[in-house]
Scaffold this motif. Structure first.
Motif, short mmCIF file in Angstrom:
data_model
loop_
_atom_site.label_atom_id
_atom_site.label_comp_id
_atom_site.label_asym_id
_atom_site.label_seq_id
_atom_site.Cartn_x
_atom_site.Cartn_y
_atom_site.Cartn_z
N ALA A 105 13.29 62.45 91.22
CA ALA A 105 11.89 62.77 90.71
C ALA A 105 11.71 62.18 89.37
O ALA A 105 12.32 62.46 88.45
CB ALA A 105 11.69 64.42 90.60
N ARG A 106 10.98 61.09 89.39
CA ARG A 106 10.90 60.14 88.22
C ARG A 106 9.34 60.40 87.26
O ARG A 106 8.39 59.94 87.70
CB ARG A 106 10.90 58.68 88.72
CG ARG A 106 12.33 58.20 89.37
CD ARG A 106 12.24 56.91 89.57
NE ARG A 106 11.11 56.68 90.40
CZ ARG A 106 10.12 55.66 90.24
NH1 ARG A 106 10.54 54.89 89.07
NH2 ARG A 106 9.48 55.27 91.04
N SER A 149 7.94 70.59 93.84
CA SER A 149 8.14 69.24 93.21
C SER A 149 6.80 68.74 92.61
O SER A 149 5.70 69.27 93.02
CB SER A 149 8.56 67.98 93.93
OG SER A 149 7.62 67.28 94.65
N VAL A 197 17.00 71.89 88.89
CA VAL A 197 17.20 71.34 90.45
C VAL A 197 18.09 70.03 90.57
O VAL A 197 17.25 68.87 90.47
CB VAL A 197 15.98 71.07 91.16
CG1 VAL A 197 16.03 70.85 92.50
CG2 VAL A 197 15.03 72.38 91.14
N PRO A 198 19.08 70.08 89.97
CA PRO A 198 20.05 68.76 89.58
C PRO A 198 19.99 67.86 90.91
O PRO A 198 19.85 66.60 90.68
CB PRO A 198 21.41 69.42 89.12
CG PRO A 198 21.05 70.46 88.76
CD PRO A 198 20.05 71.42 89.76
N ALA A 206 14.23 68.15 87.43
CA ALA A 206 15.54 67.89 87.65
C ALA A 206 16.31 69.09 86.59
O ALA A 206 17.47 69.24 86.90
CB ALA A 206 15.90 66.78 87.57
N ASP A 207 15.76 69.39 85.69
CA ASP A 207 16.81 70.48 84.70
C ASP A 207 17.09 71.48 85.44
O ASP A 207 18.33 72.14 85.02
CB ASP A 207 15.81 70.60 83.61
CG ASP A 207 15.66 69.50 82.57
OD1 ASP A 207 16.30 68.65 82.75
OD2 ASP A 207 14.77 69.69 81.44
N THR A 231 4.66 62.56 87.81
CA THR A 231 6.18 62.65 88.18
C THR A 231 6.23 62.27 89.71
O THR A 231 5.56 63.13 90.66
CB THR A 231 6.83 64.18 88.03
OG1 THR A 231 6.62 64.47 86.68
CG2 THR A 231 8.32 63.83 88.29
N LYS A 274 14.51 58.09 100.49
CA LYS A 274 15.19 57.45 99.31
C LYS A 274 15.70 56.25 99.22
O LYS A 274 15.70 55.82 98.13
CB LYS A 274 16.25 58.69 98.90
CG LYS A 274 15.89 60.02 98.48
CD LYS A 274 16.88 60.98 97.88
CE LYS A 274 17.92 61.23 98.85
NZ LYS A 274 18.79 62.26 98.29
N TRP A 286 9.92 68.32 84.38
CA TRP A 286 11.45 68.80 83.98
C TRP A 286 12.09 69.46 85.20
O TRP A 286 13.12 70.22 85.01
CB TRP A 286 11.09 70.02 82.95
CG TRP A 286 10.75 69.41 81.72
CD1 TRP A 286 11.33 68.98 80.68
CD2 TRP A 286 9.16 69.44 81.10
NE1 TRP A 286 10.49 68.74 79.54
CE2 TRP A 286 9.08 68.96 79.97
CE3 TRP A 286 8.06 69.89 82.03
CZ2 TRP A 286 8.01 68.73 79.23
CZ3 TRP A 286 6.82 69.72 81.38
CH2 TRP A 286 6.81 69.40 79.88
N LEU A 305 17.35 66.85 92.17
CA LEU A 305 16.18 65.82 91.95
C LEU A 305 16.61 64.78 90.69
O LEU A 305 15.83 64.13 90.78
CB LEU A 305 15.23 66.44 91.74
CG LEU A 305 14.47 67.39 93.34
CD1 LEU A 305 13.27 68.11 93.03
CD2 LEU A 305 14.28 66.37 94.26
N ALA A 306 17.78 65.08 90.34
CA ALA A 306 18.08 64.12 89.21
C ALA A 306 18.05 62.50 89.68
O ALA A 306 18.76 62.24 90.67
CB ALA A 306 19.15 64.22 88.53
#
Length: 380
Positions: free
Chosen positions: A215-216, A337, A208-209, A205-206, A315, A379, A203, A211-212
């Motif tokens: 972080a998969r 992370s 820490v946007p 990215a919720d 993740t 990235k 979660w 990482l949207a």
């Protein structure tokens, strides 16, 4: 004045360790966990996690591993829990494979004890795991395994014993920084702190946007098999292992430690994305077929003896490294992370690092490779 010096959001592997290290330093710390620690929707359950010093991924991890081993032993002493078992570990593949060549490189660079066994020698000493004739096994005597649920709960016992406040079943939905600190907004309350550590796994990215999409969360499946003879795949005759099958990926295993039998999985499984807000997808026939096939080829004593299988989560970050850094432009927020499916063994030292970052603004431990700047270079 803030209610707390530091708030930690997420009490899995990294967050529980951070709360413990902070509390032991006398820091006013509060920890939030949306569920119950070591729950099945994160990445800190499943009975065992491998640990090793000869790190094939990158020799730069080895100094952190030395500190992690010491910290795990310190946690055992402080909590009375049995967490780290040093049993030896086998890292298997062709000599040129990433696992074998990388392990030998790390061991050589850092002067780590190791022994290279050809397929015939490995069959004599550790017959449960079958090697191909052109494969070798690197035996590292300092490898072994951790008990993740026990470790998380031990960190939290140490934390509360040192004065930390924990709020379980309380989900933080927003972080609001200002000149004096941060406000944490949860589904139950608002809390003020000088600093915050975000360690929310799938979660992340919720909160820490940035990482949207980076972080998969992915689906991971592991299964347990009972050896037919009840002995040959237990700890001793069999060691924990990593096995590189080149284009077939890498597999891991832990000998039978109890009635559930030996544990087997494939790193990153099928790399299938998951929605962290939904229940884990069920184990399916494709999952079982892949693991059963591996067992049939590599651990024939357990063929047809699958007892259980579960789905959990990794993740993943680009490059499969870690991220341990302040949020760019926001020194009040430290981001821990998820660690790309190989981080649990480091949790005891990552907790120390996160405490350093929150309280001191930096750490003497080597983490330059785990910054937002380093991530940006991966990235593409």
């Amino acid at each position: 004045m803030s209610d707390f010096d530091v708030a930690v959001i997420g009490l899995g592997a990294m967050g529980s360790a951070a709360v413990a290290h902070l509390a032991e330093r006398g820091v006013r710390v509060i920890g939030f966990e949306a569920a119950f620690p070591a729950h099945a929707l994160g990445s800190s359950h499943g009975d065992t996690r491998l640990i090793r010093l000869g790190y094939f991924e990158d020799p730069a991890y080895v100094p952190l591993l030395h500190r992690a081993y010491a910290n795990w032993r310190a946690l055992e002493a402080a909590s009375g829990a049995d967490i780290l078992t040093v049993s030896g570990i086998l890292q298997i593949g062709r000599p040129e494979s990433g696992i074998v060549a990388g392990t030998i490189a790390s061991c050589t660079l850092h002067g780590l004890s190791h022994e290279v066994l050809d397929a015939a020698a490995s069959a004599v000493r550790f017959p449960a795991v079958r090697l191909e004739p052109d494969e070798v096994a690197v035996l590292e005597p300092q490898g072994g395994f951790l008990r993740p649920e026990t470790a998380v709960m031990a960190h939290l016992r140490v934390a509360t014993g040192a004065g930390a406040m924990l709020r379980l079943g309380e989900k933080v939905t927003a972080i609001e920084p200002d000149d004096a600190g941060v406000t944490l907004v949860s589904d139950h309350s608002r809390v003020r702190a000088r600093k915050v550590i975000v360690a929310t796994g799938p979660w992340i990215a919720d909160l820490v946007p940035a990482l949207a999409g980076i972080a998969r969360p992915i689906r991971q499946v592991v299964a347990w098999y009972t050896p037919r003879d009840g002995v040959s795949a237990t700890l001793g005759p069999m060691l924990p292992f990593l096995l590189d099958e080149a284009e077939g990926g890498s597999f891991f295993g832990v000998p039978a430690l109890g009635p559930d039998g030996l544990k087997v999985g494939k790193h990153a499984h099928f790399m299938e994305p998951v929605d962290p807000d939904q229940s884990n997808p069920p184990v399916n026939e494709a999952d079982l077929a892949m693991l059963d096939d591996f067992v049939a080829r590599r651990i024939p004593v357990a063929v047809g003896q699958r007892r259980a299988a579960i789905t959990c989560r990794y993740t993943m970050l680009p490059g499969e490294d870690f991220l341990l850094d302040h949020l760019p432009g926001e020194p009040r927020i430290v981001v821990a992370s998820p660690c790309s499916g190989h981080g649990f063994k480091f949790a005891s030292v990552v907790g120390e690092i996160l405490a350093d970052l929150a309280m001191n603004g930096g750490t003497s431990l080597p983490i330059d490779a785990f910054s937002f700047a380093a991530l940006a270079g991966k990235k593409g």
